[in-house]
Design a protein around this motif. Sequence first.
Motif, PDB file in Angstrom:
ATOM      1  N   ASN A   1       9.669  -9.464  18.548  1.00  0.00           N
ATOM      2  CA  ASN A   1      10.805 -10.327  19.412  1.00  0.00           C
ATOM      3  C   ASN A   1      11.152  -8.926  19.835  1.00  0.00           C
ATOM      4  OD1 ASN A   1      12.974 -11.944  20.087  1.00  0.00           O
ATOM      5  ND2 ASN A   1      14.162 -11.436  17.391  1.00  0.00           N
ATOM      6  N   GLY A   2      10.425  -8.719  20.500  1.00  0.00           N
ATOM      7  CA  GLY A   2      11.371  -7.344  20.836  1.00  0.00           C
ATOM      8  C   GLY A   2      10.800  -6.078  20.773  1.00  0.00           C
ATOM      9  N   LEU A   3      12.761  -4.789  20.108  1.00  0.00           N
ATOM     10  CA  LEU A   3      11.572  -4.088  19.406  1.00  0.00           C
ATOM     11  C   LEU A   3      12.786  -4.470  18.376  1.00  0.00           C
ATOM     12  CD1 LEU A   3      12.914  -1.308  21.860  1.00  0.00           C
ATOM     13  CD2 LEU A   3      11.063  -2.249  21.052  1.00  0.00           C
ATOM     14  N   ASP A   4      12.899  -5.603  17.529  1.00  0.00           N
ATOM     15  CA  ASP A   4      13.576  -6.295  16.339  1.00  0.00           C
ATOM     16  C   ASP A   4      12.099  -6.066  15.330  1.00  0.00           C
ATOM     17  OD1 ASP A   4      16.150  -6.462  16.953  1.00  0.00           O
ATOM     18  OD2 ASP A   4      15.252  -8.844  16.625  1.00  0.00           O
ATOM     19  N   GLY A   5      10.834  -5.957  15.791  1.00  0.00           N
ATOM     20  CA  GLY A   5       9.483  -5.771  14.700  1.00  0.00           C
ATOM     21  C   GLY A   5       9.679  -4.230  14.454  1.00  0.00           C
ATOM     22  N   LEU A   6      10.061  -3.394  15.545  1.00  0.00           N
ATOM     23  CA  LEU A   6      10.097  -1.794  15.505  1.00  0.00           C
ATOM     24  C   LEU A   6      11.326  -1.661  13.934  1.00  0.00           C
ATOM     25  CD1 LEU A   6       9.009   1.052  16.325  1.00  0.00           C
ATOM     26  CD2 LEU A   6      11.201   0.598  17.888  1.00  0.00           C
ATOM     27  N   ALA A   7      12.637  -1.994  14.557  1.00  0.00           N
ATOM     28  CA  ALA A   7      13.421  -1.341  13.071  1.00  0.00           C
ATOM     29  C   ALA A   7      12.993  -1.658  11.972  1.00  0.00           C
ATOM     30  CB  ALA A   7      14.648  -2.591  13.715  1.00  0.00           C
TER      31      ALA A   7
ATOM     32  N   ALA B   1      11.770   0.530   8.552  1.00  0.00           N
ATOM     33  CA  ALA B   1      12.503   0.741   7.232  1.00  0.00           C
ATOM     34  C   ALA B   1      11.670   0.605   6.260  1.00  0.00           C
ATOM     35  CB  ALA B   1      13.832  -0.662   7.550  1.00  0.00           C
ATOM     36  N   ALA B   2      10.862  -0.485   6.798  1.00  0.00           N
ATOM     37  CA  ALA B   2       9.326  -0.269   5.616  1.00  0.00           C
ATOM     38  C   ALA B   2       8.864   0.967   5.894  1.00  0.00           C
ATOM     39  CB  ALA B   2       8.872  -2.020   5.720  1.00  0.00           C
TER      40      ALA B   2
ATOM     41  N   ASN C   1       1.474  -1.016   0.163  1.00  0.00           N
ATOM     42  CA  ASN C   1       0.232  -0.285   0.254  1.00  0.00           C
ATOM     43  C   ASN C   1       0.692   1.370   0.154  1.00  0.00           C
ATOM     44  OD1 ASN C   1      -2.690  -0.921  -0.140  1.00  0.00           O
ATOM     45  ND2 ASN C   1      -1.755  -2.409   1.435  1.00  0.00           N
ATOM     46  N   SER C   2       2.361   1.134  -0.282  1.00  0.00           N
ATOM     47  CA  SER C   2       3.454   2.768  -0.434  1.00  0.00           C
ATOM     48  C   SER C   2       2.593   3.448   1.300  1.00  0.00           C
ATOM     49  CB  SER C   2       2.274   3.306  -1.653  1.00  0.00           C
ATOM     50  OG  SER C   2       2.545   2.053  -3.085  1.00  0.00           O
ATOM     51  N   ARG C   3       3.068   2.461   1.935  1.00  0.00           N
ATOM     52  CA  ARG C   3       3.344   3.263   3.201  1.00  0.00           C
ATOM     53  C   ARG C   3       2.470   3.988   3.376  1.00  0.00           C
ATOM     54  NH1 ARG C   3       7.849   3.038   0.014  1.00  0.00           N
ATOM     55  NH2 ARG C   3       9.602   1.948   0.264  1.00  0.00           N
ATOM     56  N   TYR C   4       2.353   4.012   5.039  1.00  0.00           N
ATOM     57  CA  TYR C   4       1.117   4.270   6.377  1.00  0.00           C
ATOM     58  C   TYR C   4       1.124   5.842   6.453  1.00  0.00           C
ATOM     59  CZ  TYR C   4      -1.454   0.446   5.228  1.00  0.00           C
ATOM     60  OH  TYR C   4      -1.582  -0.747   4.479  1.00  0.00           O
ATOM     61  N   HIS C   5       0.802   6.604   6.997  1.00  0.00           N
ATOM     62  CA  HIS C   5       1.554   8.128   7.373  1.00  0.00           C
ATOM     63  C   HIS C   5       2.063   7.654   8.593  1.00  0.00           C
ATOM     64  CE1 HIS C   5      -1.319   9.680   3.977  1.00  0.00           C
ATOM     65  NE2 HIS C   5      -0.189  10.591   4.673  1.00  0.00           N
ATOM     66  N   LEU C   6       0.860   6.447   9.461  1.00  0.00           N
ATOM     67  CA  LEU C   6       1.642   6.684  11.271  1.00  0.00           C
ATOM     68  C   LEU C   6       1.441   4.641  10.509  1.00  0.00           C
ATOM     69  CD1 LEU C   6       2.514   7.108  13.924  1.00  0.00           C
ATOM     70  CD2 LEU C   6      -0.010   7.531  13.705  1.00  0.00           C
ATOM     71  N   VAL C   7       1.981   3.737  11.938  1.00  0.00           N
ATOM     72  CA  VAL C   7       2.330   2.127  11.879  1.00  0.00           C
ATOM     73  C   VAL C   7       1.738   2.211  13.045  1.00  0.00           C
ATOM     74  CG1 VAL C   7       2.738   0.198  11.970  1.00  0.00           C
ATOM     75  CG2 VAL C   7       2.709   2.067   9.477  1.00  0.00           C
ATOM     76  N   LEU C   8       0.358   1.422  13.769  1.00  0.00           N
ATOM     77  CA  LEU C   8       1.401   1.206  15.040  1.00  0.00           C
ATOM     78  C   LEU C   8       1.191  -0.329  15.317  1.00  0.00           C
ATOM     79  CD1 LEU C   8      -2.232   3.596  16.059  1.00  0.00           C
ATOM     80  CD2 LEU C   8      -0.108   4.495  16.522  1.00  0.00           C
ATOM     81  N   LEU C   9       2.128  -0.556  16.424  1.00  0.00           N
ATOM     82  CA  LEU C   9       2.763  -1.808  16.697  1.00  0.00           C
ATOM     83  C   LEU C   9       2.329  -2.656  17.665  1.00  0.00           C
ATOM     84  CD1 LEU C   9       6.077  -1.953  14.829  1.00  0.00           C
ATOM     85  CD2 LEU C   9       3.920  -3.102  14.008  1.00  0.00           C
ATOM     86  N   ASP C  10       1.758  -3.558  18.108  1.00  0.00           N
ATOM     87  CA  ASP C  10       1.534  -3.789  19.432  1.00  0.00           C
ATOM     88  C   ASP C  10       3.060  -4.682  19.620  1.00  0.00           C
ATOM     89  OD1 ASP C  10       0.804  -5.029  22.059  1.00  0.00           O
ATOM     90  OD2 ASP C  10       0.502  -6.760  20.919  1.00  0.00           O
ATOM     91  N   TYR C  11       3.470  -4.364  20.724  1.00  0.00           N
ATOM     92  CA  TYR C  11       5.363  -4.944  20.869  1.00  0.00           C
ATOM     93  C   TYR C  11       4.900  -5.934  21.530  1.00  0.00           C
ATOM     94  CZ  TYR C  11       8.777  -5.079  24.447  1.00  0.00           C
ATOM     95  OH  TYR C  11       9.842  -5.907  24.945  1.00  0.00           O
ATOM     96  N   SER C  12       4.498  -6.962  21.718  1.00  0.00           N
ATOM     97  CA  SER C  12       4.216  -8.074  22.190  1.00  0.00           C
ATOM     98  C   SER C  12       3.601  -9.418  21.430  1.00  0.00           C
ATOM     99  CB  SER C  12       3.351  -8.760  23.586  1.00  0.00           C
ATOM    100  OG  SER C  12       1.949  -7.957  23.766  1.00  0.00           O
TER     101      SER C  12
ATOM    102  N   PRO D   1       9.791   7.403   4.775  1.00  0.00           N
ATOM    103  CA  PRO D   1      10.092   8.466   5.492  1.00  0.00           C
ATOM    104  C   PRO D   1       8.826   9.076   7.027  1.00  0.00           C
ATOM    105  CG  PRO D   1       9.789   9.420   3.696  1.00  0.00           C
ATOM    106  CD  PRO D   1       9.171   8.011   3.591  1.00  0.00           C
ATOM    107  N   TRP D   2       7.362   7.409   6.591  1.00  0.00           N
ATOM    108  CA  TRP D   2       6.809   7.777   7.406  1.00  0.00           C
ATOM    109  C   TRP D   2       6.862   7.175   8.661  1.00  0.00           C
ATOM    110  CZ3 TRP D   2       3.795  11.681   6.339  1.00  0.00           C
ATOM    111  CH2 TRP D   2       3.673  12.166   4.906  1.00  0.00           C
ATOM    112  N   PRO D   3       6.594   7.453  10.179  1.00  0.00           N
ATOM    113  CA  PRO D   3       6.624   7.134  11.516  1.00  0.00           C
ATOM    114  C   PRO D   3       5.476   5.562  11.857  1.00  0.00           C
ATOM    115  CG  PRO D   3       5.200   8.848  11.414  1.00  0.00           C
ATOM    116  CD  PRO D   3       5.340   8.732  10.184  1.00  0.00           C
ATOM    117  N   VAL D   4       6.606   5.195  13.471  1.00  0.00           N
ATOM    118  CA  VAL D   4       6.089   4.014  13.825  1.00  0.00           C
ATOM    119  C   VAL D   4       5.891   3.938  14.802  1.00  0.00           C
ATOM    120  CG1 VAL D   4       6.312   1.885  13.962  1.00  0.00           C
ATOM    121  CG2 VAL D   4       6.627   2.570  11.474  1.00  0.00           C
ATOM    122  N   ALA D   5       5.433   3.455  15.718  1.00  0.00           N
ATOM    123  CA  ALA D   5       4.700   3.859  16.959  1.00  0.00           C
ATOM    124  C   ALA D   5       4.275   2.529  17.444  1.00  0.00           C
ATOM    125  CB  ALA D   5       3.566   4.874  17.506  1.00  0.00           C
ATOM    126  N   LEU D   6       4.796   2.594  19.099  1.00  0.00           N
ATOM    127  CA  LEU D   6       4.594   1.727  19.351  1.00  0.00           C
ATOM    128  C   LEU D   6       3.055   1.431  20.430  1.00  0.00           C
ATOM    129  CD1 LEU D   6       5.980  -1.269  19.664  1.00  0.00           C
ATOM    130  CD2 LEU D   6       7.333  -0.603  21.415  1.00  0.00           C
TER     131      LEU D   6
END
Length: 204
Positions: free
Chosen positions: A60-66, A70-71, A44-55, A74-79
């Motif tokens: 795998n901890g914060l590896d998923g955040l990284a 990267a994917a 979908n050519s990226r999102y203005h914001l991605v919200l990730l559930d930590y668990s 330049p748009w942001p990702v939040a936990l």
Amino acid sequence: MRILIADDHDLVRETLTSFLTREKDFEIDQAGDLNEAIEKINANSRYHLVLLDYSMPGMNGLDGLAKTKAANEPWPVALMSGVAPKAIAQEALDAGAIGFLPKTMAASSMINAIRFMAAGETFVPVKFMTAEEPEEVNELAKGLSPRELDVLSGLCRGLANKEIARELDLQEVTIKLHVKTLCRKLEAKNRTHAAMIAKEAGLF
């Protein structure tokens, strides 16, 4: 504003989506794990914001955040999380997350926070980051008195009763009584066994 909510709990995703879709300018997508989130970002050519559930699966901890950062550049990702402590929130911010959302946040506050982060501003609730976390008490220690813990500390350091008595300014006979009580409470065969039990439990 295109937002991706990635969480393995259907109820959480649906509830958040229900709140957010009330905002006319929000377009919401969902993912049930990290792999699906990455696939949706790429498709979908990226999102203005991605919200990730930590668990959720794949994080795998914060590896998923990284990986998500990267994917979605330049748009942001939040936990977001319902269980992660503030230390994890700080690590996420240090690792480049645009923010951290406790799942206990009120819907109106979450909407404001999402708008804030989508605009490129870091967000984390001040109350959450400054709240004192309850000190964890070792399960083994819960059944022991402060004085018994003092004596048990001496046993773990290999001190004799006379040395423990001198250290605690008590009579040697009193230490013997404490050792006997400790052995009973810990179901230990002797003082050495009691010390082993305490060490294995991570008490000292």
